[in-house]
Design an enzyme around this catalytic site. Structure first.
Site, PDB file in Angstrom:
ATOM      1  N   SER A  29      -9.630   2.005   2.975  1.00  0.00           N
ATOM      2  CA  SER A  29      -8.773   2.713   2.054  1.00  0.00           C
ATOM      3  C   SER A  29      -7.765   1.814   1.321  1.00  0.00           C
ATOM      4  CB  SER A  29      -8.010   3.812   2.800  1.00  0.00           C
ATOM      5  OG  SER A  29      -7.160   3.249   3.783  1.00  0.00           O
ATOM      6  N   SER A  36      -9.682  -0.242   7.255  1.00  0.00           N
ATOM      7  CA  SER A  36      -9.134  -0.165   5.899  1.00  0.00           C
ATOM      8  C   SER A  36      -8.462  -1.418   5.358  1.00  0.00           C
ATOM      9  CB  SER A  36      -8.156   0.997   5.789  1.00  0.00           C
ATOM     10  OG  SER A  36      -8.885   2.179   5.606  1.00  0.00           O
ATOM     11  N   LYS A  83       0.852  -1.200   0.000  1.00  0.00           N
ATOM     12  CA  LYS A  83       0.000   0.000   0.000  1.00  0.00           C
ATOM     13  C   LYS A  83       0.881   1.240   0.000  1.00  0.00           C
ATOM     14  CE  LYS A  83      -3.895   2.033   2.576  1.00  0.00           C
ATOM     15  NZ  LYS A  83      -4.711   1.921   3.808  1.00  0.00           N
TER      16      LYS A  83
HETATM   17  N1  GLN Z   1     -12.926   4.569   6.504  1.00  0.00           N
HETATM   18  C1  GLN Z   1     -12.299   5.003   7.724  1.00  0.00           C
HETATM   19  C2  GLN Z   1     -11.818   6.426   7.548  1.00  0.00           C
HETATM   20  O1  GLN Z   1     -12.074   6.987   6.554  1.00  0.00           O
HETATM   21  C3  GLN Z   1     -11.148   4.105   8.064  1.00  0.00           C
HETATM   22  C4  GLN Z   1      -9.981   4.310   7.197  1.00  0.00           C
HETATM   23  C5  GLN Z   1      -8.799   3.501   7.608  1.00  0.00           C
HETATM   24  O2  GLN Z   1      -8.922   2.485   8.278  1.00  0.00           O
HETATM   25  N2  GLN Z   1      -7.638   3.972   7.226  1.00  0.00           N
HETATM   26  O3  GLN Z   1     -11.196   6.995   8.393  1.00  0.00           O
END
Ligand code: GLN
Length: 479
Positions: free
Chosen positions: A148, A172, A73
């Site tokens: 994400s 994410s 990532k």
């Molecule tokens: N969707 C959540 C956010 O937007 C979690 C994102 C994540 O785990 N990086 O913060």
């Protein structure tokens, strides 16, 4: 092919890592125009590493990850390879060092095949917040892969890589794993070093594997886990061999089903599939308590959207156009800084910085940030109590199947709701895994297994037993 299948072929020299890597690069060039999971394809590096891996294998030094392609990532620093966080502000950033997890992969001769697309700075649930382009779900290209870590999940599902690394602040890793019908593990906070992970919300962030099956997940965790003095929150605790717990049968295990995870806005097919999956676990010998209550669960979303943006607003203050990254040149220093951030950050990142700055400002700190921290403690305590009675808790990974690209972009609150089932686990610092548990109209459904701190073995054991008894993980998208 999974990691363990690939390893067998490499070790027995039926296939070389160079041949394998070429095949993956070929696959990438064919499906990438439709899926768009990669920000950077590191083809030259991958072939060089594959050659080195083949030498290791020839010397009889093949570890399970040696010579096997991995996608990282783009929030994880890779020395000499652009690390963008899918943000304009870091579009040309080439880190001078490797993250701890990348060092570990390199030590065992991994083949880094590229860097994956993501929501900018890991803020989002659909990968649509990437400043570059959205990634498409290989199960239905008009839908999101989740986020994400959407690029990592889509690429694993469609066979552009054998496995991938992601990061999980509120879901994410698990949510995109669920949306793409693969396995995704968020380890206990402190289990894996965050050194070299670009910080979003430091008290919640954790790196973990996205893989095609549970055995692969254990193999990757074996390498990632462990103490690192460069991360002050990393926990000095021995690492066991996580493949040892992959045994059949669940007798003696006590599972709880928290009812708060099955209410409000959950899609009927998701609830039905997860309940059927839990019955299956019962059939494998586990005892199941169907009516557990974690009453503070409905507050988790609010707590998360105070704490995560607060920490983000502090962490992202470093992008001022002076030290590194994009820099807008204006006459005055203040204007340069302002314009750097104005043009460098996307809308969601700015929204988080504003929310966090507000919640931390004098006069609001007690009402928002401090209160959120207190509720955080309550949430953690409720989990602690539940784990006095249960070895693990079972929930859906997300309340819905993957949604359409564009469906939620204009409604941040709807988007935030995609993570209601996963956020509480980060708030409490617990480990959680998502595994394939069914389909609704051809779209994947993920099941989440939550455990007490450092109970990764228990999660993997349950996940493995379920996987052995089902074949959801064997289905692949048809691209
Ligand atoms: N969707 C959540 C956010 O937007 C979690 C994102 C994540 O785990 N990086 O913060």
């Amino acid at each position: 092919m999974t990691i363990h299948e690939t390893h067998r072929l490499l070790e027995s020299k039926q296939l070389s890592s160079v041949e394998l890597t070429r095949a993956y690069l070929e696959r990438i060039s064919r499906v990438e125009p439709a899926v768009r999971a990669f920000v950077t394809i590191t083809d030259e590096l991958a072939l060089r590493q594959a050659q080195k891996a083949d030498e290791l294998i020839a010397r009889g030094d093949a570890k399970p990850l040696t010579g096997v392609p991995v996608l990282i990532k783009d929030v994880i620093c890779t020395k000499g390879i652009r690390t963008t966080c899918s943000s304009k502000i870091l579009e040309n950033l080439v880190p001078p060092y490797d993250a701890a997890v990348v060092e570990k992969l390199n030590e065992c001769g991994a083949v880094i095949i590229g860097k994956s697309n993501m929501d900018e700075f890991a803020m989002g649930s659909s990968t649509e917040n990437s400043a570059f382009f959205p990634t498409h779900n290989p199960w239905d290209l008009s839908r999101v892969p989740g986020g994400s870590s959407g690029g990592s999940a889509a690429a694993v599902a469609v066979g552009e890589t054998v496995y991938a690394l992601g990061s999980d602040t509120g879901g994410s890793i698990r949510q995109p794993a669920g949306f793409c019908s693969i396995v995704g593990l968020k380890p206990t906070y402190g289990r894996v070093s965050r050194y070299g992970l670009v910080a979003f919300a430091s008290s919640l962030d954790q790196i973990g594997p996205l893989t095609q099956d549970v055995t692969d997940c254990a193999l990757v965790l074996n390498v990632l886990a462990g103490y690192d003095r460069r991360d002050s929150t990393s926990v000095p605790r021995p690492v066991s061999d996580y493949t040892q717990c992959l045994t059949a049968g669940l007798s003696g295990l006590r599972l709880g089903v928290p009812k708060e995870y099955f209410v409000e806005g959950i899609q009927a097919e998701v609830a039905t599939a997860i309940k059927a999956a839990i019955k299956k676990l019962e059939g494998l010998g586990a005892s199941v308590e169907w009516e557990v209550s974690l009453p503070s669960t409905p507050h988790a979303l609010a707590v998360y959207y105070i704490i995560a943006p607060s920490e983000a607003s502090a962490n992202l203050a470093r992008y001022d156009g002076v030290k590194y990254g994009f820099s807008y040149q204006a006459d005055s220093m203040w204007e340069s800084m302002e314009k750097t951030r104005q043009y460098g950050f996307g809308a969601e990142v700015k929204r988080r910085i504003m929310l966090g700055t507000y919640a931390l400002s004098a006069g609001y700190y007690d009402a928002y940030y401090l209160k959120a921290q207190k509720v955080r403690t309550l949430i953690r305590r409720e989990f602690d109590q539940a784990f006095e009675q249960f070895d693990a808790l079972i929930t859906p990974t997300s309340p819905t199947v993957p949604f359409k690209i564009g469906e939620k972009v204009d409604d941040p609150l709807q988007m935030y709701l995609s993570d209601v089932c996963t956020l509480p686990i980060n708030i409490a610092g617990l480990p959680g895994i998502s595994i394939p548990a069914g389909f609704a109209d051809g779209l994947p459904i993920g099941m989440q297994i939550i455990g007490k701190p450092f109970s990764e073995e228990t999660l993997l054991k349950i996940a493995y037993a379920y996987e052995q008894a089902t074949d959801w993980h064997k289905r692949k998208p048809n691209i």
